[in-house]
Design a protein around this motif. Structure first.
Motif, PDB file in Angstrom:
ATOM      1  N   ASN A 257       0.878  -1.616   0.020  1.00  0.00           N
ATOM      2  CA  ASN A 257      -0.145   0.059  -0.248  1.00  0.00           C
ATOM      3  C   ASN A 257       0.312   1.266  -0.070  1.00  0.00           C
ATOM      4  OD1 ASN A 257      -1.670   1.973   1.797  1.00  0.00           O
ATOM      5  ND2 ASN A 257      -3.278   1.271   1.588  1.00  0.00           N
ATOM      6  N   MET A 258       0.110   1.976  -1.254  1.00  0.00           N
ATOM      7  CA  MET A 258       1.405   3.683  -0.654  1.00  0.00           C
ATOM      8  C   MET A 258       0.597   4.365  -0.756  1.00  0.00           C
ATOM      9  SD  MET A 258       4.155   3.336  -4.376  1.00  0.00           S
ATOM     10  CE  MET A 258       3.207   2.457  -4.901  1.00  0.00           C
ATOM     11  N   GLN A 259      -0.241   4.187   0.297  1.00  0.00           N
ATOM     12  CA  GLN A 259      -1.416   6.247   0.544  1.00  0.00           C
ATOM     13  C   GLN A 259      -0.251   6.343   1.302  1.00  0.00           C
ATOM     14  OE1 GLN A 259      -4.513   5.706  -0.380  1.00  0.00           O
ATOM     15  NE2 GLN A 259      -4.709   7.785   0.312  1.00  0.00           N
ATOM     16  N   ASP A 260       0.623   6.176   2.209  1.00  0.00           N
ATOM     17  CA  ASP A 260       1.711   7.259   3.418  1.00  0.00           C
ATOM     18  C   ASP A 260       2.762   6.279   3.095  1.00  0.00           C
ATOM     19  OD1 ASP A 260       1.179   5.422   5.421  1.00  0.00           O
ATOM     20  OD2 ASP A 260      -0.753   6.887   5.792  1.00  0.00           O
ATOM     21  N   TYR A 264       3.439   2.315   3.141  1.00  0.00           N
ATOM     22  CA  TYR A 264       4.662   2.507   2.404  1.00  0.00           C
ATOM     23  C   TYR A 264       5.816   0.818   2.728  1.00  0.00           C
ATOM     24  CZ  TYR A 264       7.703   2.412  -1.624  1.00  0.00           C
ATOM     25  OH  TYR A 264       9.378   2.217  -2.196  1.00  0.00           O
ATOM     26  N   GLY A 265       6.548   1.687   4.049  1.00  0.00           N
ATOM     27  CA  GLY A 265       7.388   1.386   4.688  1.00  0.00           C
ATOM     28  C   GLY A 265       7.127  -0.134   5.314  1.00  0.00           C
ATOM     29  N   ILE A 266       5.114  -0.689   5.645  1.00  0.00           N
ATOM     30  CA  ILE A 266       5.606  -2.087   5.430  1.00  0.00           C
ATOM     31  C   ILE A 266       5.533  -2.811   4.500  1.00  0.00           C
ATOM     32  CG2 ILE A 266       3.240  -3.555   5.922  1.00  0.00           C
ATOM     33  CD1 ILE A 266       1.760  -1.328   8.065  1.00  0.00           C
ATOM     34  N   TRP A 267       5.732  -2.538   3.655  1.00  0.00           N
ATOM     35  CA  TRP A 267       6.479  -3.701   2.327  1.00  0.00           C
ATOM     36  C   TRP A 267       7.281  -3.114   2.274  1.00  0.00           C
ATOM     37  CZ3 TRP A 267       8.800  -1.962  -2.658  1.00  0.00           C
ATOM     38  CH2 TRP A 267       8.743  -3.356  -3.543  1.00  0.00           C
ATOM     39  N   ILE A 268       8.239  -2.657   2.131  1.00  0.00           N
ATOM     40  CA  ILE A 268       9.956  -2.594   2.418  1.00  0.00           C
ATOM     41  C   ILE A 268      10.122  -3.196   3.430  1.00  0.00           C
ATOM     42  CG2 ILE A 268      11.375  -0.851   2.644  1.00  0.00           C
ATOM     43  CD1 ILE A 268      10.877  -0.464  -0.035  1.00  0.00           C
ATOM     44  N   CYS A 419      13.321   2.480   7.289  1.00  0.00           N
ATOM     45  CA  CYS A 419      12.837   1.557   7.232  1.00  0.00           C
ATOM     46  C   CYS A 419      13.245   0.987   8.514  1.00  0.00           C
ATOM     47  CB  CYS A 419      12.762   0.222   5.737  1.00  0.00           C
ATOM     48  SG  CYS A 419      12.840   1.268   4.563  1.00  0.00           S
ATOM     49  N   HIS A 420      12.437   0.827   9.488  1.00  0.00           N
ATOM     50  CA  HIS A 420      12.631   0.287  11.129  1.00  0.00           C
ATOM     51  C   HIS A 420      11.509  -0.177  12.028  1.00  0.00           C
ATOM     52  CE1 HIS A 420      12.161   3.969  13.441  1.00  0.00           C
ATOM     53  NE2 HIS A 420      12.323   4.318  12.243  1.00  0.00           N
ATOM     54  N   ASP A 421      11.287  -0.612  12.580  1.00  0.00           N
ATOM     55  CA  ASP A 421      10.372  -0.527  13.035  1.00  0.00           C
ATOM     56  C   ASP A 421       8.933  -1.659  12.690  1.00  0.00           C
ATOM     57  OD1 ASP A 421      12.132  -0.653  15.570  1.00  0.00           O
ATOM     58  OD2 ASP A 421      10.767   1.731  15.570  1.00  0.00           O
ATOM     59  N   GLY A 422       9.156  -2.107  11.266  1.00  0.00           N
ATOM     60  CA  GLY A 422       7.891  -2.584  10.710  1.00  0.00           C
ATOM     61  C   GLY A 422       7.026  -1.633   9.342  1.00  0.00           C
ATOM     62  N   THR A 423       7.991  -0.117   9.749  1.00  0.00           N
ATOM     63  CA  THR A 423       7.432   0.703   9.160  1.00  0.00           C
ATOM     64  C   THR A 423       8.864   1.859   8.488  1.00  0.00           C
ATOM     65  OG1 THR A 423       5.802   3.274   8.507  1.00  0.00           O
ATOM     66  CG2 THR A 423       7.245   2.356  11.294  1.00  0.00           C
TER      67      THR A 423
END
Length: 643
Positions: A257-260, A264-268, A419-423
């Motif tokens: 998801n690239m809503q914010d 997006y960080g969750i995907w990375i 990218c850290h802590d899942g976000t």
């Protein structure tokens, strides 16, 4: 994301998926006669070698794994110089395919003189990467009469996931090229969210809903051609670019998801998951290197140096491998990786000795990242951030010739996605003040009666100026001397001896250089007088036009400090000295002064040039400062024979 082996030339990431949208725009109905050269407005002809009559894209988004795009581009080439603006390039990969292509070349009146088909396209899979699934269809149309018009229509299909940098660029440059009209249409299933952002000025879409689909249309105004000016802002800061990003996407069997930026960080972070596991042999290496080092920073540096000694940079960009790093165990076994893989590998080694770090993506060319718009277009490189007690270390893992802890010029001051802590979140890396990018030169000049001279040069370059000079260390001795000789503003100079060394135990990295230089005709002799340059190793900034159209973008801020001692030849005295100068405004400050003790003349020059983006209205002040610098660097001392 890729980087070259050279520490200062970081290559841009392969543009995934929808790159061909950058080069053409939809299928138009109507006769080519409407594009006769005579119908171009006089305002668009001014300064133009070519006019983009139409650039249009119709992009139909069907699902996260399927879309089609129809493109049309029409260019009228006014003279031979504009032929390059009618060239076509369409990039494809495992996500994008070229379905159809047609084109035509028309004369000045719009009559078709040649048809083009897919067989006329050139095709290449050449890449500067070791392995890459990208390919390119390209065409340099055969143009023989001018003016003429070239029209391309083609269709692309997009499958396996829509994720990459979806952008529409109406005009990639305005130097010698004008734009008549451009349009981008996006069609999506009803209710589907597509995020968009248009820079530098907002262009709002016309929206409508029909049956089960929503349509958005962006129309871009005509633009006149520009003339090139020094220190112009880059094209992507002057010209409109439309960025689009699907809020939800599928990419090579992954979903995101690239809503914010947070989502997006969750995907990375998902791409990184499970890829930082070291094999037992690598774990043992880490402990052997670090267990006896007491401090955290020392452990980090030891592993950073170990990374440089034991791995090399290799770019492999296949499918999702353009975004997902190779796992740490594979890097350890193969001893190579790209920027993502090497950053992840160092992250794994640091974790083994209890030191946390975060994977970071950044763009080496474009410094700003919008906080309110998540898009993969913001990154072409990966680095590693390591939080310490008082600061964060930003480590360039692809080339450890970059000094430990030093933030090099391709990333200093740039926004980055951490990218850290899942976000993920956007941060700004530190940048060095212009006054820290120094070059200090001490020059001793012994002049003879014929105007020949022997010079001794000692210089210390720091921070960015260290980076600009550092390539000399990788050259052989003869080429080092050639490097210095070319930098000296003396046509008949010869470098007799040279010694260079790197100093890295200071707050900022330094390059020390000592050279002996012999220069014939250092001073111009005319009768009983010698005309001696005051700044033999500096070049004039040049002359700047009285008027200017564009803003100024000064990327390189620095401080130069020169101290020159001139030993007068026997029988000569100073007849004329240039006046002292102090000039200062928002663009910088320059000071020039001399001191004379009968046999020796001491010259001091100090120039501070400030980086920044300045409005066109400030140009007069910039020109005034550059004129002062030019007067100093081109000034002469007049010596007269007195006995």
């Amino acid at each position: 994301m890729q980087q070259s082996d050279h520490p200062q030339k970081i290559m841009t990431m392969r543009r995934h998926c929808l790159t061909c949208l950058l080069v053409a725009g939809g299928m138009a109905v109507g006769s080519a006669r409407e594009y006769a050269a005579g119908t171009i407005a006089d305002s668009l002809r001014r300064n133009a070698q070519a006019v983009v009559r139409l650039r249009e894209t119709d992009f139909r988004y069907n699902s996260p794994v399927s879309a089609t795009a129809r493109h049309e581009i029409v260019v009228t080439v006014l003279d031979r110089r504009g032929a390059e603006h009618a060239e076509l390039a369409c990039y494809t990969d495992m996500f994008t395919a070229l379905k159809s292509f047609s084109g035509e070349i028309c004369d000045a009146d719009g009559r078709v003189i040649r048809k083009l088909g897919k067989g006329d396209l050139n095709y290449t899979e050449y890449s500067h990467h070791l392995a890459d699934d990208a390919a390119c269809y390209w065409l340099e149309p055969p143009l023989s009469v001018f003016p003429c018009t070239v029209r391309y229509c083609y269709e692309t299909s997009h499958r396996n996931g829509l994720f990459g940098a979806l952008r529409f660029i109406p005009l990639s440059t305005d130097i010698g090229v004008a734009l008549e009209r451009a349009r981008f249409r996006l069609s999506t299933p009803a209710g589907y969210t597509f995020n968009s952002r248009c820079t530098p000025a907002s262009v709002e879409p016309l929206c409508r809903s029909e049956r089960d689909r929503d349509t958005y249309e962006w129309t871009f105004a005509a633009r006149t051609a520009a003339l090139s000016e020094p220190l112009m802002p880059p094209a992507d800061e002057r010209l409109p670019i439309l960025y689009l990003a699907p809020s939800e996407f599928t990419y090579s069997k992954t979903k995101g998801n690239m809503q914010d930026w947070s989502r997006y960080g969750i995907w990375i972070n998902g791409l990184l998951e499970g890829r930082a596991q070291l094999p037992p042999a690598a774990q043992a290496e880490v402990h052997a290197l670090t267990d006896t080092i007491p401090g955290k920073r020392g452990k980090i540096e030891a592993l950073y140096r170990h990374l440089g000694r034991t791995t090399r940079y290799v770019s492999i960009q296949l499918g999702i491998g353009g975004w997902q790093p190779m796992d740490a165990a594979t890097v350890h076994a193969n001893k190579y990786g790209d920027c993502k893989a090497l950053s992840n590998y160092l992250h794994a080694m640091l974790a083994e000795c209890g030191i946390g770090s975060f994977y970071t993506i950044i763009h080496t060319k474009r410094p700003r990242i919008p906080r309110d718009f998540a898009t993969p277009a913001v990154a072409n490189h990966a680095i590693l951030g390591v939080p310490c007690e008082r600061d964060t270390l930003w480590l360039e893992c692809t080339n450890t010739d970059v000094p430990f802890g030093y933030v090099h010029q391709s990333i200093a001051g740039h926004d980055a996605v951490v990218c850290h802590d899942g976000t993920a979140e956007v941060v700004t890396l530190p940048a060095y003040a212009d006054s820290l990018n120094t070059e200090c030169q001490r020059i001793d000049v012994r002049l003879d009666e014929e105007g020949n001279a022997r010079l001794t040069l000692e210089s210390v370059s720091r921070a960015r100026q260290y980076e600009w000079k550092r390539p000399i260390l990788d050259l052989g001795h003869d080429k080092q001397r050639d490097f210095v000789r070319r930098a000296v503003e003396l046509p008949l100079a010869q470098v007799d001896s040279l010694h260079c060394k790197e100093v890295l135990d200071r707050p900022l990295p330094e390059l020390h250089l000592r050279a002996s230089i012999s220069a014939r005709n250092y001073a111009n002799k005319s009768g009983t007088r010698l005309f001696v340059p005051v700044a033999p190793l500096r070049s004039s900034p040049g002359r700047f036009a009285a008027a200017r159209t564009h803003d100024l973008r000064i990327d390189k801020g620095y401080l130069d400090v020169d101290s020159l001692t001139l030993h007068l030849p026997d029988g000569y005295a100073v007849e004329t000295l240039p006046n002292s100068i102090v000039a200062e405004n928002r663009f910088g400050k320059v000071c020039f002064e001399t001191a004379y003790d009968d046999r020796d003349l001491l010259i001091r020059i100090r120039l501070l040039r400030r980086s920044g983006h300045y409005p066109q209205s400030d140009y007069a002040a910039f020109r005034e400062l550059m004129q002062a610098v030019d007067r100093i660097y081109s000034a002469k001392i007049v010596l007269r024979k007195v006995q």
